[in-house]
Design a protein around this motif. Structure first.
Motif, PDB file in Angstrom:
ATOM      1  N   TYR A   1       0.829  -1.206   0.000  1.00 34.93           N
ATOM      2  CA  TYR A   1       0.000   0.000   0.000  1.00 34.93           C
ATOM      3  C   TYR A   1       0.863   1.256   0.000  1.00 34.93           C
ATOM      4  CZ  TYR A   1      -3.478  -3.445   1.283  1.00 34.93           C
ATOM      5  OH  TYR A   1      -4.280  -4.554   1.289  1.00 34.93           O
ATOM      6  N   ASN A   2       0.314   2.312  -0.616  1.00 30.68           N
ATOM      7  CA  ASN A   2       0.994   3.604  -0.592  1.00 30.68           C
ATOM      8  C   ASN A   2       0.586   4.423   0.625  1.00 30.68           C
ATOM      9  OD1 ASN A   2       0.550   2.809  -3.661  1.00 30.68           O
ATOM     10  ND2 ASN A   2       2.439   3.956  -3.457  1.00 30.68           N
ATOM     11  N   ALA A   3      -0.567   4.131   1.183  1.00 28.21           N
ATOM     12  CA  ALA A   3      -1.003   4.809   2.413  1.00 28.21           C
ATOM     13  C   ALA A   3      -2.097   3.993   3.081  1.00 28.21           C
ATOM     14  CB  ALA A   3      -1.517   6.216   2.112  1.00 28.21           C
ATOM     15  N   ILE A   4      -2.213   4.193   4.376  1.00 27.09           N
ATOM     16  CA  ILE A   4      -3.254   3.516   5.162  1.00 27.09           C
ATOM     17  C   ILE A   4      -4.111   4.598   5.822  1.00 27.09           C
ATOM     18  CG2 ILE A   4      -3.693   1.967   7.122  1.00 27.09           C
ATOM     19  CD1 ILE A   4      -0.947   0.676   6.593  1.00 27.09           C
ATOM     20  N   ILE A   5      -5.401   4.342   5.856  1.00 30.54           N
ATOM     21  CA  ILE A   5      -6.343   5.283   6.487  1.00 30.54           C
ATOM     22  C   ILE A   5      -6.991   4.555   7.672  1.00 30.54           C
ATOM     23  CG2 ILE A   5      -8.476   6.599   6.117  1.00 30.54           C
ATOM     24  CD1 ILE A   5      -7.636   6.329   2.997  1.00 30.54           C
ATOM     25  N   CYS A   6      -6.839   5.095   8.855  1.00 30.28           N
ATOM     26  CA  CYS A   6      -7.396   4.453  10.058  1.00 30.28           C
ATOM     27  C   CYS A   6      -8.637   5.208  10.525  1.00 30.28           C
ATOM     28  CB  CYS A   6      -6.362   4.450  11.182  1.00 30.28           C
ATOM     29  SG  CYS A   6      -4.892   3.509  10.773  1.00 30.28           S
ATOM     30  N   LEU A   7      -9.710   4.476  10.703  1.00 25.21           N
ATOM     31  CA  LEU A   7     -10.986   5.101  11.071  1.00 25.21           C
ATOM     32  C   LEU A   7     -11.602   4.413  12.284  1.00 25.21           C
ATOM     33  CD1 LEU A   7     -12.577   5.202   7.493  1.00 25.21           C
ATOM     34  CD2 LEU A   7     -11.265   7.018   8.621  1.00 25.21           C
ATOM     35  N   GLY A   8     -12.216   5.191  13.134  1.00 18.85           N
ATOM     36  CA  GLY A   8     -12.898   4.634  14.296  1.00 18.85           C
ATOM     37  C   GLY A   8     -13.375   5.759  15.184  1.00 18.85           C
ATOM     38  N   ALA A   9     -13.967   5.383  16.286  1.00 17.43           N
ATOM     39  CA  ALA A   9     -14.454   6.392  17.232  1.00 17.43           C
ATOM     40  C   ALA A   9     -14.237   5.883  18.651  1.00 17.43           C
ATOM     41  CB  ALA A   9     -15.937   6.667  16.998  1.00 17.43           C
ATOM     42  N   VAL A  10     -13.487   6.642  19.415  1.00 16.33           N
ATOM     43  CA  VAL A  10     -13.320   6.327  20.832  1.00 16.33           C
ATOM     44  C   VAL A  10     -14.085   7.401  21.596  1.00 16.33           C
ATOM     45  CG1 VAL A  10     -11.707   5.658  22.633  1.00 16.33           C
ATOM     46  CG2 VAL A  10     -10.980   5.548  20.244  1.00 16.33           C
ATOM     47  N   ILE A  11     -15.081   6.961  22.334  1.00 16.27           N
ATOM     48  CA  ILE A  11     -15.986   7.913  23.000  1.00 16.27           C
ATOM     49  C   ILE A  11     -15.834   7.771  24.510  1.00 16.27           C
ATOM     50  CG2 ILE A  11     -18.388   8.629  23.253  1.00 16.27           C
ATOM     51  CD1 ILE A  11     -18.865   7.511  20.410  1.00 16.27           C
ATOM     52  N   ARG A  12     -15.625   8.900  25.158  1.00 12.11           N
ATOM     53  CA  ARG A  12     -15.351   8.903  26.599  1.00 12.11           C
ATOM     54  C   ARG A  12     -16.523   8.312  27.397  1.00 12.11           C
ATOM     55  NH1 ARG A  12     -11.363  11.468  29.324  1.00 12.11           N
ATOM     56  NH2 ARG A  12     -10.755  12.878  27.658  1.00 12.11           N
ATOM     57  N   GLY A  13     -16.181   7.483  28.365  1.00 10.28           N
ATOM     58  CA  GLY A  13     -17.216   6.920  29.242  1.00 10.28           C
ATOM     59  C   GLY A  13     -16.933   7.324  30.673  1.00 10.28           C
ATOM     60  N   ALA A  14     -17.437   6.513  31.606  1.00  6.16           N
ATOM     61  CA  ALA A  14     -17.324   6.877  33.012  1.00  6.16           C
ATOM     62  C   ALA A  14     -15.999   6.445  33.640  1.00  6.16           C
ATOM     63  CB  ALA A  14     -18.486   6.250  33.776  1.00  6.16           C
ATOM     64  N   THR A  15     -15.217   5.686  32.912  1.00  2.00           N
ATOM     65  CA  THR A  15     -13.970   5.149  33.473  1.00  2.00           C
ATOM     66  C   THR A  15     -12.773   5.627  32.635  1.00  2.00           C
ATOM     67  OG1 THR A  15     -13.873   3.191  32.063  1.00  2.00           O
ATOM     68  CG2 THR A  15     -15.271   3.043  34.035  1.00  2.00           C
ATOM     69  N   PRO A  16     -11.541   5.371  33.102  1.00  2.00           N
ATOM     70  CA  PRO A  16     -10.354   5.803  32.334  1.00  2.00           C
ATOM     71  C   PRO A  16     -10.093   4.976  31.065  1.00  2.00           C
ATOM     72  CG  PRO A  16      -9.799   5.365  34.646  1.00  2.00           C
ATOM     73  CD  PRO A  16     -11.167   4.819  34.410  1.00  2.00           C
ATOM     74  N   HIS A  17     -10.972   4.033  30.769  1.00  2.00           N
ATOM     75  CA  HIS A  17     -10.768   3.159  29.602  1.00  2.00           C
ATOM     76  C   HIS A  17     -10.498   3.962  28.333  1.00  2.00           C
ATOM     77  CE1 HIS A  17     -11.073  -0.847  27.894  1.00  2.00           C
ATOM     78  NE2 HIS A  17     -11.810  -0.372  26.914  1.00  2.00           N
ATOM     79  N   PHE A  18     -11.251   5.040  28.151  1.00  2.00           N
ATOM     80  CA  PHE A  18     -11.116   5.904  26.978  1.00  2.00           C
ATOM     81  C   PHE A  18      -9.657   6.275  26.736  1.00  2.00           C
ATOM     82  CE2 PHE A  18     -10.424  10.254  25.537  1.00  2.00           C
ATOM     83  CZ  PHE A  18     -11.226  10.376  24.412  1.00  2.00           C
ATOM     84  N   ASP A  19      -8.983   6.709  27.821  1.00  2.00           N
ATOM     85  CA  ASP A  19      -7.601   7.204  27.671  1.00  2.00           C
ATOM     86  C   ASP A  19      -6.667   6.100  27.206  1.00  2.00           C
ATOM     87  OD1 ASP A  19      -7.947   9.991  28.744  1.00  2.00           O
ATOM     88  OD2 ASP A  19      -8.755   8.809  30.392  1.00  2.00           O
ATOM     89  N   PHE A  20      -6.853   4.907  27.737  1.00  2.00           N
ATOM     90  CA  PHE A  20      -5.976   3.797  27.329  1.00  2.00           C
ATOM     91  C   PHE A  20      -6.194   3.445  25.859  1.00  2.00           C
ATOM     92  CE2 PHE A  20      -6.210   3.244  31.951  1.00  2.00           C
ATOM     93  CZ  PHE A  20      -4.864   3.227  32.250  1.00  2.00           C
TER      94      PHE A  20
END
Ligand code: INI
Length: 153
Positions: A72-91
Motif C-alpha cells: 500500500y501507498n497509504a493507510i487510512i485508520c478510522l474509528g471512534a473512541v468515545i469517553r465513558g465513566a472510566t479511564p478506559h477511553f484514555d488507554f
C-alpha cells in the motif's frame, strides 16, 4: 529553492482503510466519507482494501500487518473512541494514536489518523458526516496527499 509537496492525485496508488466496528454507526459513516473522497479523486475500487477490526485498540496491529506487506501507498485508520465513566477511553485512545504513529515511522508509510476521540456521542456524530464535516473524508484526503508526497521525497 525547491518546494516539494503532495498533490491530490491518486494515480495508481493503493490504499488500505482500517475501520473499527466499535461504535459501528460512526465507523460506517467515516468509511463512507473516506470512500467518497478516494473515488472523487479517481481512485479505482481495485486499489482500495477495507479491513475491519473489533475496536480502535486493534487498529495498530492491523496497520502493522498491512505495512509489512509493502503493498500500500497509504493507510487510512478510522474509528471512534468515545469517553465513558472510566479511564478506559484514555488507554484505548492513547494506544491507538501512539501505535498508529509508531507503525507509520517504523514502516515508512503514510498513515492518516481518522480515529475520532470525543467526549460524547453527539461530538462523534457531528464529525462523521453532519455539522462538522466527515473526518473520514478528511483522513482520506490526507492519505492521498501524503502517498503522492512519499513518492516524491
Ligand atoms: N473501542 C473503540 O473503538 N471505541 C471505544 O469507545 C471503546 N471504548 O470506549 O471502550 C473501545 N473499546 C474496545 C477496545 O478498542 C478493544 O476492542 C477491546 O479493549 C478489546 O481489545
Amino acid at each position: 529553492m525547491n518546494i516539494i509537496e503532495g498533490n491530490f492525485s491518486t494515480s495508481n496508488n493503493k490504499f488500505a482503510i482500517i475501520v473499527s466496528r466499535f461504535n459501528e454507526f460512526i465507523g460506517q459513516n467515516l468509511l463512507e466519507g473516506a470512500l467518497d473522497c478516494l473515488k472523487k479523486h479517481n481512485c479505482s475500487e481495485e486499489n482500495i482494501d477495507i479491513i475491519k477490526v473489533p475496536g480502535a485498540f486493534e487498529i495498530p496491529f492491523a496497520a502493522q500487518k498491512l505495512a509489512e506487506q509493502k503493498k500500500y501507498n497509504a493507510i487510512i485508520c478510522l474509528g471512534a473512541v468515545i469517553r465513558g465513566a472510566t479511564p478506559h477511553f484514555d488507554f484505548v485512545a492513547n494506544s491507538a494514536s501512539n501505535g498508529i504513529s509508531q507503525v507509520s515511522l517504523k514502516y515508512n508509510i503514510p498513515i492518516a489518523f481518522g480515529v475520532l476521540t470525543t467526549d460524547n456521542i453527539e461530538q462523534a456524530i457531528e464529525r462523521s458526516g453532519t455539522k462538522s464535516g466527515n473526518k473520514g473524508w478528511d483522513a482520506a484526503l490526507t492519505a492521498i496527499e501524503m502517498a503522492d508526497l512519499a513518492n516524491k521525497i
